[in-house]
Design a protein around this motif. Structure first.
Motif, PDB file in Angstrom:
ATOM      1  N   ARG A  26       0.839  -1.203   0.000  1.00  0.00           N
ATOM      2  CA  ARG A  26       0.000   0.000   0.000  1.00  0.00           C
ATOM      3  C   ARG A  26       0.872   1.250   0.000  1.00  0.00           C
ATOM      4  O   ARG A  26       0.592   2.230  -0.703  1.00  0.00           O
ATOM      5  CB  ARG A  26      -0.913   0.015   1.226  1.00  0.00           C
ATOM      6  CG  ARG A  26      -1.845   1.232   1.195  1.00  0.00           C
ATOM      7  CD  ARG A  26      -2.482   1.543   2.516  1.00  0.00           C
ATOM      8  NE  ARG A  26      -2.971   2.927   2.504  1.00  0.00           N
ATOM      9  CZ  ARG A  26      -3.405   3.552   3.578  1.00  0.00           C
ATOM     10  NH1 ARG A  26      -3.419   2.956   4.746  1.00  0.00           N
ATOM     11  NH2 ARG A  26      -3.824   4.799   3.488  1.00  0.00           N
ATOM     12  N   ILE A  27       1.938   1.240   0.799  1.00  0.00           N
ATOM     13  CA  ILE A  27       2.840   2.391   0.838  1.00  0.00           C
ATOM     14  C   ILE A  27       3.404   2.659  -0.555  1.00  0.00           C
ATOM     15  O   ILE A  27       3.473   3.809  -1.015  1.00  0.00           O
ATOM     16  CB  ILE A  27       3.981   2.143   1.850  1.00  0.00           C
ATOM     17  CG1 ILE A  27       3.418   2.089   3.275  1.00  0.00           C
ATOM     18  CG2 ILE A  27       5.052   3.231   1.751  1.00  0.00           C
ATOM     19  CD1 ILE A  27       4.434   1.654   4.318  1.00  0.00           C
ATOM     20  N   LEU A  28       3.778   1.578  -1.253  1.00  0.00           N
ATOM     21  CA  LEU A  28       4.354   1.714  -2.589  1.00  0.00           C
ATOM     22  C   LEU A  28       3.305   2.161  -3.606  1.00  0.00           C
ATOM     23  O   LEU A  28       3.530   3.095  -4.377  1.00  0.00           O
ATOM     24  CB  LEU A  28       4.965   0.383  -3.024  1.00  0.00           C
ATOM     25  CG  LEU A  28       6.155  -0.130  -2.216  1.00  0.00           C
ATOM     26  CD1 LEU A  28       6.513  -1.534  -2.659  1.00  0.00           C
ATOM     27  CD2 LEU A  28       7.352   0.788  -2.349  1.00  0.00           C
ATOM     28  N   ALA A  29       2.152   1.493  -3.600  1.00  0.00           N
ATOM     29  CA  ALA A  29       1.123   1.768  -4.605  1.00  0.00           C
ATOM     30  C   ALA A  29       0.560   3.179  -4.475  1.00  0.00           C
ATOM     31  O   ALA A  29       0.265   3.839  -5.476  1.00  0.00           O
ATOM     32  CB  ALA A  29       0.006   0.743  -4.501  1.00  0.00           C
ATOM     33  N   ASP A  30       0.421   3.650  -3.234  1.00  0.00           N
ATOM     34  CA  ASP A  30      -0.152   4.982  -3.005  1.00  0.00           C
ATOM     35  C   ASP A  30       0.902   6.081  -2.955  1.00  0.00           C
ATOM     36  O   ASP A  30       0.569   7.248  -2.724  1.00  0.00           O
ATOM     37  CB  ASP A  30      -0.966   4.993  -1.704  1.00  0.00           C
ATOM     38  CG  ASP A  30      -2.193   4.096  -1.779  1.00  0.00           C
ATOM     39  OD1 ASP A  30      -2.547   3.689  -2.898  1.00  0.00           O
ATOM     40  OD2 ASP A  30      -2.789   3.807  -0.726  1.00  0.00           O
ATOM     41  N   HIS A  31       2.174   5.700  -3.148  1.00  0.00           N
ATOM     42  CA  HIS A  31       3.278   6.670  -3.131  1.00  0.00           C
ATOM     43  C   HIS A  31       3.239   7.507  -1.844  1.00  0.00           C
ATOM     44  O   HIS A  31       3.381   8.734  -1.883  1.00  0.00           O
ATOM     45  CB  HIS A  31       3.215   7.595  -4.354  1.00  0.00           C
ATOM     46  CG  HIS A  31       3.152   6.872  -5.657  1.00  0.00           C
ATOM     47  ND1 HIS A  31       4.225   6.195  -6.185  1.00  0.00           N
ATOM     48  CD2 HIS A  31       2.130   6.694  -6.540  1.00  0.00           C
ATOM     49  CE1 HIS A  31       3.879   5.636  -7.335  1.00  0.00           C
ATOM     50  NE2 HIS A  31       2.611   5.919  -7.566  1.00  0.00           N
ATOM     51  N   LEU A  32       3.045   6.838  -0.713  1.00  0.00           N
ATOM     52  CA  LEU A  32       2.927   7.545   0.560  1.00  0.00           C
ATOM     53  C   LEU A  32       4.283   8.098   0.988  1.00  0.00           C
ATOM     54  O   LEU A  32       5.300   7.403   0.913  1.00  0.00           O
ATOM     55  CB  LEU A  32       2.379   6.607   1.635  1.00  0.00           C
ATOM     56  CG  LEU A  32       0.980   6.043   1.372  1.00  0.00           C
ATOM     57  CD1 LEU A  32       0.540   5.140   2.518  1.00  0.00           C
ATOM     58  CD2 LEU A  32      -0.033   7.166   1.169  1.00  0.00           C
ATOM     59  N   SER A  33       4.281   9.327   1.443  1.00  0.00           N
ATOM     60  CA  SER A  33       5.519   9.979   1.875  1.00  0.00           C
ATOM     61  C   SER A  33       5.716   9.778   3.370  1.00  0.00           C
ATOM     62  O   SER A  33       4.805   9.339   4.096  1.00  0.00           O
ATOM     63  CB  SER A  33       5.458  11.472   1.560  1.00  0.00           C
ATOM     64  OG  SER A  33       4.345  12.065   2.215  1.00  0.00           O
ATOM     65  N   ALA A  34       6.925  10.083   3.835  1.00  0.00           N
ATOM     66  CA  ALA A  34       7.227   9.979   5.266  1.00  0.00           C
ATOM     67  C   ALA A  34       6.257  10.847   6.051  1.00  0.00           C
ATOM     68  O   ALA A  34       5.994  11.991   5.685  1.00  0.00           O
ATOM     69  CB  ALA A  34       8.664  10.403   5.525  1.00  0.00           C
ATOM     70  N   GLY A  35       5.708  10.282   7.128  1.00  0.00           N
ATOM     71  CA  GLY A  35       4.757  11.009   7.955  1.00  0.00           C
ATOM     72  C   GLY A  35       3.308  10.706   7.632  1.00  0.00           C
ATOM     73  O   GLY A  35       2.402  11.088   8.396  1.00  0.00           O
ATOM     74  N   SER A  36       3.044  10.032   6.517  1.00  0.00           N
ATOM     75  CA  SER A  36       1.664   9.665   6.172  1.00  0.00           C
ATOM     76  C   SER A  36       1.116   8.687   7.209  1.00  0.00           C
ATOM     77  O   SER A  36       1.805   7.754   7.632  1.00  0.00           O
ATOM     78  CB  SER A  36       1.601   9.030   4.788  1.00  0.00           C
ATOM     79  OG  SER A  36       2.020   9.932   3.794  1.00  0.00           O
ATOM     80  N   VAL A  80       4.046   6.186   8.156  1.00  0.00           N
ATOM     81  CA  VAL A  80       5.154   5.862   7.258  1.00  0.00           C
ATOM     82  C   VAL A  80       6.411   6.559   7.772  1.00  0.00           C
ATOM     83  O   VAL A  80       6.377   7.742   8.113  1.00  0.00           O
ATOM     84  CB  VAL A  80       4.849   6.320   5.813  1.00  0.00           C
ATOM     85  CG1 VAL A  80       6.048   6.041   4.898  1.00  0.00           C
ATOM     86  CG2 VAL A  80       3.596   5.626   5.289  1.00  0.00           C
ATOM     87  N   ALA A  81       7.502   5.807   7.857  1.00  0.00           N
ATOM     88  CA  ALA A  81       8.772   6.397   8.323  1.00  0.00           C
ATOM     89  C   ALA A  81       9.633   6.785   7.125  1.00  0.00           C
ATOM     90  O   ALA A  81       9.752   7.953   6.775  1.00  0.00           O
ATOM     91  CB  ALA A  81       9.506   5.415   9.238  1.00  0.00           C
ATOM     92  N   ASN A  82      10.240   5.805   6.481  1.00  0.00           N
ATOM     93  CA  ASN A  82      11.101   6.068   5.322  1.00  0.00           C
ATOM     94  C   ASN A  82      10.669   5.172   4.168  1.00  0.00           C
ATOM     95  O   ASN A  82      11.135   4.038   4.049  1.00  0.00           O
ATOM     96  CB  ASN A  82      12.579   5.804   5.671  1.00  0.00           C
ATOM     97  CG  ASN A  82      13.122   6.826   6.639  1.00  0.00           C
ATOM     98  OD1 ASN A  82      13.126   8.009   6.353  1.00  0.00           O
ATOM     99  ND2 ASN A  82      13.559   6.360   7.803  1.00  0.00           N
TER     100      ASN A  82
END
Length: 235
Positions: A26-36, A80-82
């Protein structure tokens, strides 16, 4: 999505590993940035329908990889951290995890070496070297639905060209770069609408191998110019 490379841990493994892989996806697919914010721990337990102990283990896996952070308090939750950095190469989006340098720097170094080896390989390649190039090229052509296999074959092709140059010190450096990129790659997907670009990329590599096989220096120079243009266009 067809052609997606499955994140590590999602094929088999414990339920906690599977949950960790799904959260990473999910982090990859949604392009989530640090802090999300991914949600509360209780929300994730409900969403994935697992026990608290399984979720704790999954979050521990992600924390160890520095992908998420868990905060307590009124504004707490799982964040999300890094996130793994994303780069684009040849119509393929790539995500790497665990690198101590920007993957674009490694890819840039690889690109410069990719231009250096072929003229020397043209003069020094043995029939066995050419066969190794042709096998890797065949695997690239067969990987229409598997971007990770396409990239692996591409790296094997260029490594075969590097080895054919017999410049051992630089070949060792190149092999190290390729090994690091391969070991840290967590996901690869074809860019939507990039079919024509990939066909062109395959043609360029096919002609590159043919020029080395035929010791055609004029054709090689033209193909390397096309290869450089591809790298500029897709960087």
């Amino acid at each position: 999505m067809p052609g997606d490379a499955t994140p590590r841990g999602s094929r088999g493994g414990s339920r906690a590993q599977q949950v960790a892989a799904e959260i990473e996806a999910r982090i990859l697919a949604d392009h989530l940035s640090a802090g999300s914010r991914l949600g509360l721990r209780t929300e994730l337990i409900s969403r994935f329908e697992v026990s608290p102990s399984v979720m704790n283990e999954a979050l521990g896996i992600l924390r160890e990889r520095d992908l998420i952070a868990v905060r307590t308090g009124p504004n707490g939750g799982v964040f999300v951290a890094n996130p793994p950095p994303q780069v684009r190469l040849g119509g393929v989006d790539l995500w790497h995890q665990g690198l101590t340098v920007d993957p674009e720097q490694l890819l840039e170094a690889r690109t410069y070496l990719d231009a250096l080896f072929p003229p020397v390989a043209l003069q020094r390649a043995s029939p066995e070297d050419v066969r190794a190039m042709e096998w890797a090229l065949h695997d690239m052509q067969a990987a229409s639905d598997d971007p990770r296999a396409y990239l692996d074959a591409n790296m094997r092709l260029h490594l075969a060209i590097a080895r054919a140059s017999r410049i051992e010190v630089l070949v060792g450096l190149y092999q190290t770069i390729v090994s690091i990129l391969g070991a840290t790659l967590t996901k690869a997907t074809y860019v939507e609408g990039s079919e024509e670009l990939r066909r062109h990329n395959l043609d360029v590599h096919s002609n590159l191998v043919a020029a080395i096989r035929d010791q055609d220096a004029v054709a090689l120079e033209k193909i390397l110019a096309l290869h450089r243009q591809d790298m500029v266009r897709i960087a």
